[in-house]
Design an enzyme around this catalytic site. Structure first.
Site, PDB file in Angstrom:
ATOM      1  N   HIS A  26       5.381 -13.080  15.804  1.00  0.00           N
ATOM      2  CA  HIS A  26       5.913 -12.617  14.507  1.00  0.00           C
ATOM      3  C   HIS A  26       6.640 -13.786  13.863  1.00  0.00           C
ATOM      4  O   HIS A  26       7.836 -13.992  14.068  1.00  0.00           O
ATOM      5  CB  HIS A  26       6.841 -11.420  14.736  1.00  0.00           C
ATOM      6  CG  HIS A  26       7.336 -10.781  13.467  1.00  0.00           C
ATOM      7  ND1 HIS A  26       7.784  -9.477  13.409  1.00  0.00           N
ATOM      8  CD2 HIS A  26       7.453 -11.259  12.197  1.00  0.00           C
ATOM      9  CE1 HIS A  26       8.161  -9.186  12.183  1.00  0.00           C
ATOM     10  NE2 HIS A  26       7.986 -10.263  11.415  1.00  0.00           N
ATOM     11  N   HIS A 206       4.224  -4.559   9.539  1.00  0.00           N
ATOM     12  CA  HIS A 206       5.670  -4.389   9.601  1.00  0.00           C
ATOM     13  C   HIS A 206       5.968  -2.900   9.385  1.00  0.00           C
ATOM     14  O   HIS A 206       5.433  -2.282   8.450  1.00  0.00           O
ATOM     15  CB  HIS A 206       6.360  -5.167   8.478  1.00  0.00           C
ATOM     16  CG  HIS A 206       6.452  -6.645   8.707  1.00  0.00           C
ATOM     17  ND1 HIS A 206       5.376  -7.430   8.965  1.00  0.00           N
ATOM     18  CD2 HIS A 206       7.533  -7.476   8.714  1.00  0.00           C
ATOM     19  CE1 HIS A 206       5.775  -8.689   9.114  1.00  0.00           C
ATOM     20  NE2 HIS A 206       7.079  -8.739   8.966  1.00  0.00           N
ATOM     21  N   GLU A 209      11.521  -1.581  10.159  1.00  0.00           N
ATOM     22  CA  GLU A 209      12.530  -2.642  10.041  1.00  0.00           C
ATOM     23  C   GLU A 209      13.645  -2.049   9.177  1.00  0.00           C
ATOM     24  O   GLU A 209      14.719  -1.731   9.661  1.00  0.00           O
ATOM     25  CB  GLU A 209      11.917  -3.891   9.399  1.00  0.00           C
ATOM     26  CG  GLU A 209      12.906  -5.018   9.131  1.00  0.00           C
ATOM     27  CD  GLU A 209      12.294  -6.183   8.325  1.00  0.00           C
ATOM     28  OE1 GLU A 209      11.294  -5.977   7.614  1.00  0.00           O
ATOM     29  OE2 GLU A 209      12.862  -7.310   8.398  1.00  0.00           O
ATOM     30  N   ASP A 287      10.524 -14.545  13.209  1.00  0.00           N
ATOM     31  CA  ASP A 287      10.329 -14.009  11.854  1.00  0.00           C
ATOM     32  C   ASP A 287      10.295 -15.129  10.809  1.00  0.00           C
ATOM     33  O   ASP A 287       9.216 -15.596  10.459  1.00  0.00           O
ATOM     34  CB  ASP A 287      11.406 -12.960  11.535  1.00  0.00           C
ATOM     35  CG  ASP A 287      10.966 -11.931  10.506  1.00  0.00           C
ATOM     36  OD1 ASP A 287       9.798 -11.964  10.095  1.00  0.00           O
ATOM     37  OD2 ASP A 287      11.788 -11.082  10.127  1.00  0.00           O
ATOM     38  N   ASP A 288      11.454 -15.533  10.305  1.00  0.00           N
ATOM     39  CA  ASP A 288      11.551 -16.588   9.283  1.00  0.00           C
ATOM     40  C   ASP A 288      12.633 -17.570   9.719  1.00  0.00           C
ATOM     41  O   ASP A 288      13.749 -17.555   9.192  1.00  0.00           O
ATOM     42  CB  ASP A 288      11.904 -15.967   7.927  1.00  0.00           C
ATOM     43  CG  ASP A 288      10.876 -14.949   7.484  1.00  0.00           C
ATOM     44  OD1 ASP A 288       9.805 -15.363   7.006  1.00  0.00           O
ATOM     45  OD2 ASP A 288      11.132 -13.741   7.654  1.00  0.00           O
TER      46      ASP A 288
HETATM   47  N1  ADE Z   1       8.137 -11.503   4.770  1.00  0.00           N
HETATM   48  C1  ADE Z   1       8.723 -12.506   5.417  1.00  0.00           C
HETATM   49  N2  ADE Z   1       9.611 -12.031   6.309  1.00  0.00           N
HETATM   50  C2  ADE Z   1       9.569 -10.678   6.228  1.00  0.00           C
HETATM   51  C3  ADE Z   1      10.235  -9.608   6.884  1.00  0.00           C
HETATM   52  N3  ADE Z   1      11.148  -9.833   7.827  1.00  0.00           N
HETATM   53  N4  ADE Z   1       9.933  -8.358   6.536  1.00  0.00           N
HETATM   54  C4  ADE Z   1       9.028  -8.125   5.584  1.00  0.00           C
HETATM   55  N5  ADE Z   1       8.371  -9.087   4.942  1.00  0.00           N
HETATM   56  C5  ADE Z   1       8.631 -10.363   5.259  1.00  0.00           C
HETATM   57 ZN    ZN Z   2       8.380 -10.370   9.422  1.00  0.00          ZN
END
Ligand code: ADE
Ligand code: ZN
Length: 346
Positions: A26, A206, A209, A287-288
């Protein structure tokens, strides 16, 4: 595996977490774009930014929810124009992944973020494909690409994106669903996911969340996904938890992301340990990472530090789950798990 996990002292955990081989499942490649690279690409491509400096941009990374993050994340991606930009971005990630003992990475990318700015689909996929090949050849990291549809846009737009992807079908292992979850339920994308399924693509989404547990159930029942990205809100529905355990549906959990986007107040309050104890097939991911304060090892290290109940056995299970839940070949999975066993035996 006949390992005596209980004999491993907690002091050894940080070293084991770093050293153990792992997969990352992810990871939004646009979310690995560090402020320094955003500024370098902005200069290279003469794209103006709304922030005067790297420091000012980083200072803006104080998010209150998913949407507040997405606004800045889409702005950061505006500097990506040429295949080389996408390749440089992905190679920067792969170098970090290799250093963190990531053996296999499945990268999300958001084509609509680029095609809607006039960047051709081919530009995006050519740059990323080149990086995937270089990761394997130069770094020994196995990688695959998962194309995500932006759920705040229409299903029609997702179909148009799929159409653009078809000439490159063999470069994509699967499709996902990301962007703002609230108000954009999985059902909105039922037909496009059905088409992707016919095409033999792997499916993930996703869910759970920020969205409710019902979105997790819909992702499974309507979209027929094989993994749930995040999924941490499943605990609000005990029957759903039972089902996820019974079906061993992998959850790609992202602890630092969850805290930065206020899904949990602190890491100490994160439910990763509860998910594992319930028998859910959880994995740890970043994630990011450029936006949330750390790559995959930082996610493991900080979470294990904040949650003392997490054990060496949990570390082993998380890494093993990451390989088992991946879309890699069975021989590769077996090799990586043998390597994991050796780290915990030694
Ligand atoms: N795009 C990038 N990161 C994300 C996340 N955590 N949830 C949904 N879309 C995303
Ligand atoms: Zn994500």
């Amino acid at each position: 595996m006949t390992n005596d996990f209980d004999a491993i002292p907690r002091e050894r955990l940080p070293e084991l977490l770093r050293r153990m081989p792992k997969a990352e499942l992810h990871l939004h490649i646009e979310g690995s774009l560090e402020p320094e690279l955003i500024f370098a690409l902005s200069a290279r491509n003469r794209v103006a930014l709304a922030y005067p400096s790297v420091e000012a941009l980083r200072a803006a990374y104080a998010f209150t929810d998913l949407q507040s993050f997405l606004d800045i994340y889409y702005a950061g991606a505006s500097v990506l124009l040429k295949p080389q930009d996408f390749e440089d971005m992905a190679m920067a990630y792969f170098a970090k992944a290799a250093a963190e003992n990531v053996r296999h990475a499945e990268l999300f990318f958001d084509p609509q973020t680029h095609t809607d700015r006039g960047v051709p689909f081919g530009t995006v996929i050519d740059g990323l494909t080149r990086a995937v090949q270089r990761a394997r050849d130069e770094l020994g990291v196995s990688a695959a690409l998962i194309m995500c549809f932006l759920r705040h846009l229409s299903e029609e737009a997702a179909f148009a994106t799929l159409e653009q992807a078809l000439p490159y079908r063999d470069r994509i292992v699967g499709v996902g669903l990301d962007s703002g979850e609230r108000g954009n339920p999985p059902e909105k994308f039922a037909r496009v996911f059905a088409r992707c399924r016919e095409l033999g693509l792997h499916l993930v989404a996703h869910a759970g969340e920020e969205g409710p547990p019902a979105y997790i159930a819909a992702a499974l029942d309507v979209l027929k996904v094989e993994r749930i990205d995040h999924g941490v809100r499943c605990v609000e529905d005990p029957a759903l938890v039972q089902r996820l355990v019974r079906e061993q549906v992998p959850l790609t959990v992202c602890p630092l992301s969850n805290v930065k986007l206020c899904v949990f107040g602190t890491l100490a309050q994160h439910n990763l340990k509860a998910l594992l104890d319930a028998g859910l097939k959880a994995t740890v991911n970043s994630d990011d990472p450029a936006y949330f304060g750390g790559y995959v090892n930082q996610n493991y290290l900080e979470t294990f530090e904040a949650v003392p109940a997490l054990t060496a056995r949990d570390a082993y299970v998380l890494a093993r789950n990451s390989f088992e839940a991946s879309f890699a070949g069975e021989a590769d999975k077996r090799r990586w798990i043998a390597e994991l066993d050796a780290v915990f035996a030694g």
